[in-house]
Design an enzyme around this catalytic site. Structure first.
Site, PDB file in Angstrom:
ATOM      1  N   ASP A  21      18.505   0.993 -28.629  1.00 25.04           N
ATOM      2  CA  ASP A  21      19.878   1.063 -29.136  1.00 25.04           C
ATOM      3  C   ASP A  21      20.710   2.071 -28.339  1.00 25.04           C
ATOM      4  O   ASP A  21      20.180   3.036 -27.801  1.00 25.04           O
ATOM      5  CB  ASP A  21      19.839   1.462 -30.622  1.00 25.04           C
ATOM      6  CG  ASP A  21      21.130   1.110 -31.346  1.00 25.04           C
ATOM      7  OD1 ASP A  21      21.949   0.345 -30.785  1.00 25.04           O
ATOM      8  OD2 ASP A  21      21.320   1.597 -32.478  1.00 25.04           O
ATOM      9  N   ASN A  69      22.837  -9.999 -34.393  1.00 17.74           N
ATOM     10  CA  ASN A  69      23.677  -9.725 -33.218  1.00 17.74           C
ATOM     11  C   ASN A  69      24.601 -10.885 -32.837  1.00 17.74           C
ATOM     12  O   ASN A  69      25.516 -10.724 -32.027  1.00 17.74           O
ATOM     13  CB  ASN A  69      22.822  -9.314 -32.004  1.00 17.74           C
ATOM     14  CG  ASN A  69      22.244  -7.912 -32.115  1.00 17.74           C
ATOM     15  OD1 ASN A  69      21.134  -7.647 -31.640  1.00 17.74           O
ATOM     16  ND2 ASN A  69      22.968  -6.989 -32.743  1.00 17.74           N
TER      17      ASN A  69
HETATM   18  C1  IPE Z   1      19.391  -3.247 -33.438  1.00 13.92           C
HETATM   19  O1  IPE Z   1      20.513  -2.614 -32.939  1.00 13.92           O
HETATM   20  C2  IPE Z   1      19.133  -4.510 -32.643  1.00 13.92           C
HETATM   21  C3  IPE Z   1      18.720  -4.314 -31.264  1.00 13.92           C
HETATM   22  C4  IPE Z   1      18.460  -3.164 -30.691  1.00 13.92           C
HETATM   23  C5  IPE Z   1      18.585  -5.528 -30.503  1.00 13.92           C
HETATM   24  P1  IPE Z   1      21.950  -2.837 -33.587  1.00 13.92           P
HETATM   25  O2  IPE Z   1      22.888  -1.993 -32.811  1.00 13.92           O
HETATM   26  O3  IPE Z   1      22.243  -4.290 -33.658  1.00 13.92           O
HETATM   27  O4  IPE Z   1      21.721  -2.289 -35.057  1.00 13.92           O
HETATM   28  P2  IPE Z   1      22.757  -1.743 -36.133  1.00 13.92           P
HETATM   29  O5  IPE Z   1      23.818  -2.790 -36.294  1.00 13.92           O
HETATM   30  O6  IPE Z   1      23.305  -0.459 -35.609  1.00 13.92           O
HETATM   31  O7  IPE Z   1      21.926  -1.523 -37.358  1.00 13.92           O
HETATM   32  C1  IPE Z   2      21.515  -2.105 -28.179  1.00 13.17           C
HETATM   33  O1  IPE Z   2      22.676  -1.435 -27.815  1.00 13.17           O
HETATM   34  C2  IPE Z   2      21.381  -3.447 -27.503  1.00 13.17           C
HETATM   35  C3  IPE Z   2      21.604  -4.610 -28.361  1.00 13.17           C
HETATM   36  C4  IPE Z   2      21.771  -4.593 -29.651  1.00 13.17           C
HETATM   37  C5  IPE Z   2      21.645  -5.890 -27.705  1.00 13.17           C
HETATM   38  P1  IPE Z   2      24.014  -1.650 -28.613  1.00 13.17           P
HETATM   39  O2  IPE Z   2      24.789  -2.747 -27.949  1.00 13.17           O
HETATM   40  O3  IPE Z   2      23.759  -1.840 -30.051  1.00 13.17           O
HETATM   41  O4  IPE Z   2      24.755  -0.259 -28.346  1.00 13.17           O
HETATM   42  P2  IPE Z   2      25.578   0.574 -29.394  1.00 13.17           P
HETATM   43  O5  IPE Z   2      24.731   0.782 -30.586  1.00 13.17           O
HETATM   44  O6  IPE Z   2      26.811  -0.227 -29.698  1.00 13.17           O
HETATM   45  O7  IPE Z   2      25.888   1.850 -28.677  1.00 13.17           O
HETATM   46 MG    MG Z   3      23.620  -0.571 -31.633  1.00 10.99          MG
END
Ligand code: IPE
Ligand code: IPE
Ligand code: MG
Length: 237
Positions: A21, A69
Site C-alpha cells: 500500500d 479496487n
Molecule cells: C489494499 O489497499 C489493496 C491492495 C494493496 C491491492 P487499498 O488502498 O485498496 O486499501 P484501503 O482502501 O486503504 O483499505
Molecule cells: C496500493 O497503493 C496499490 C493498489 C491498491 C493497487 P494505493 O494505490 O492504494 O496507494 P495509496 O494508498 O492511495 O497511497
Molecule cells: Mg491504498
C-alpha cells in the site's frame, strides 16, 4: 545483494503476505500521477520477491488488486490491468530465472481478455519452478474466496460432519500452502482490507509507515527480524 547475517535462517516465516500500500501517496509526494507510484511499486515487488527466494522463504503472497479496487477511476484501473500484462510479459523472466513459480489468488474471469491471457501464459511459463511460490492476489477478496469455497461445499453435497478446517483450507486458493506466518502492510494503515481472511488467523502483523515503493531490502530485513523476535503462542501459554 547484502548478506543479512543477523537473520536467523531457522526462524524464517514460511509464508509472508504483503499488503503493498502507498503507491498513490508516494507519487503525490513527488507531484507525479498516481500511476507512476504503481510503476515504482512494481520495481519494489521484483526486489522483494528475489530477496525472499534468496533468503529461503517458501511462499510470498502479495495483494495487487482487490475486489474493491474496481471502485477507482477507470483510468487507474485500466493502468493496473496493463501493468499486470507488463509484469507477466517482461518482469516475470527475471523471477522465472530465480526459480519462482507464480500463482494467482482471485477470480480471473472478469478481467480484460489481454490481462487474463498474459496471466495464463505467465502461470504456464513458471509452473515447474520449485524455489519459491509467489501468489499474486489479483481481483482478490477474502470474503469472495470464502464464498467460492462454500459454494463448492454445497455443490458437492458434502455432509456437514465432513466440513472441517482442513477441508475448507483445501478449497481456498492457497490449497496446500501453509497459513500466513507474517503479514506486512506498508504506508501505515492499520487494517486488513479483505486480505486472506482465512489464512491470516494466527499471522503476526507488521505495519510500517514506509510507502510501498520505498520498501526495499533494509526495510524488509527489519520486518523479518522483528518477526523473529515474536513469541507465537497459538492460544497456548
Ligand atoms: C489494499 O489497499 C489493496 C491492495 C494493496 C491491492 P487499498 O488502498 O485498496 O486499501 P484501503 O482502501 O486503504 O483499505
Ligand atoms: C496500493 O497503493 C496499490 C493498489 C491498491 C493497487 P494505493 O494505490 O492504494 O496507494 P495509496 O494508498 O492511495 O497511497
Ligand atoms: Mg491504498
Amino acid at each position: 545483494m547484502k548478506n543479512y547475517q543477523d537473520l536467523d535462517p531457522d526462524r524464517l516465516p514460511k509464508h509472508v503476505g504483503i499488503i503493498m500500500d502507498g503507491n498513490g501517496r508516494w507519487a503525490k509526494k513527488r507531484g507525479l500521477p498516481r500511476t507512476m507510484g504503481h510503476r515504482e511499486g512494481m520495481k519494489t515487488l521484483k526486489e522483494i520477491v528475489k530477496l525472499s527466494a534468496a533468503w529461503g522463504i517458501d511462499v510470498v503472497s502479495v495483494y495487487a488488486f482487490s475486489t474493491e479496487n474496481w471502485k477507482r477511476p477507470l483510468e487507474e484501473v485500466n493502468f493496473l490491468m496493463k501493468l499486470m500484462i507488463e509484469v507477466m510479459q517482461k518482469e516475470l523472466r527475471e523471477l522465472h530465472e530465480a526459480g519462482v513459480k507464480v500463482n494467482i489468488l482471485g477470480d480471473l474471469s472478469p478481467l480484460p481478455d489481454a490481462t487474463r491471457k498474459a496471466i495464463e501464459d505467465g502461470l504456464e511459463l513458471t509452473k515447474d519452478n520449485k524455489k519459491m511460490v509467489l501468489n499474486i492476489a489479483f481481483n482478490y477478496g477474502g470474503r469472495q474466496e470464502i464464498i467460492q469455497a462454500v459454494k463448492t461445499v454445497v455443490e458437492e453435497g458434502m455432509p456437514s460432519d465432513e466440513i472441517t478446517e482442513e477441508k475448507l483450507s483445501s478449497l481456498m486458493y492457497t490449497k496446500d500452502m501453509p497459513d500466513l506466518d507474517l503479514v506486512i502492510r506498508t504506508s501505515g494503515e492499520m487494517r486488513i482490507s479483505n486480505f486472506m481472511l482465512w489464512q491470516i488467523a494466527y499471522a503476526e502483523l507488521y505495519v510500517t509507515d514506509v510507502l510501498w515503493p520505498d520498501f526495499r531490502e533494509t526495510e524488509y530485513a527489519k520486518a523479518i527480524k522483528d518477526y523473529q523476535h515474536r513469541g507465537r503462542r497459538f492460544g497456548g501459554i
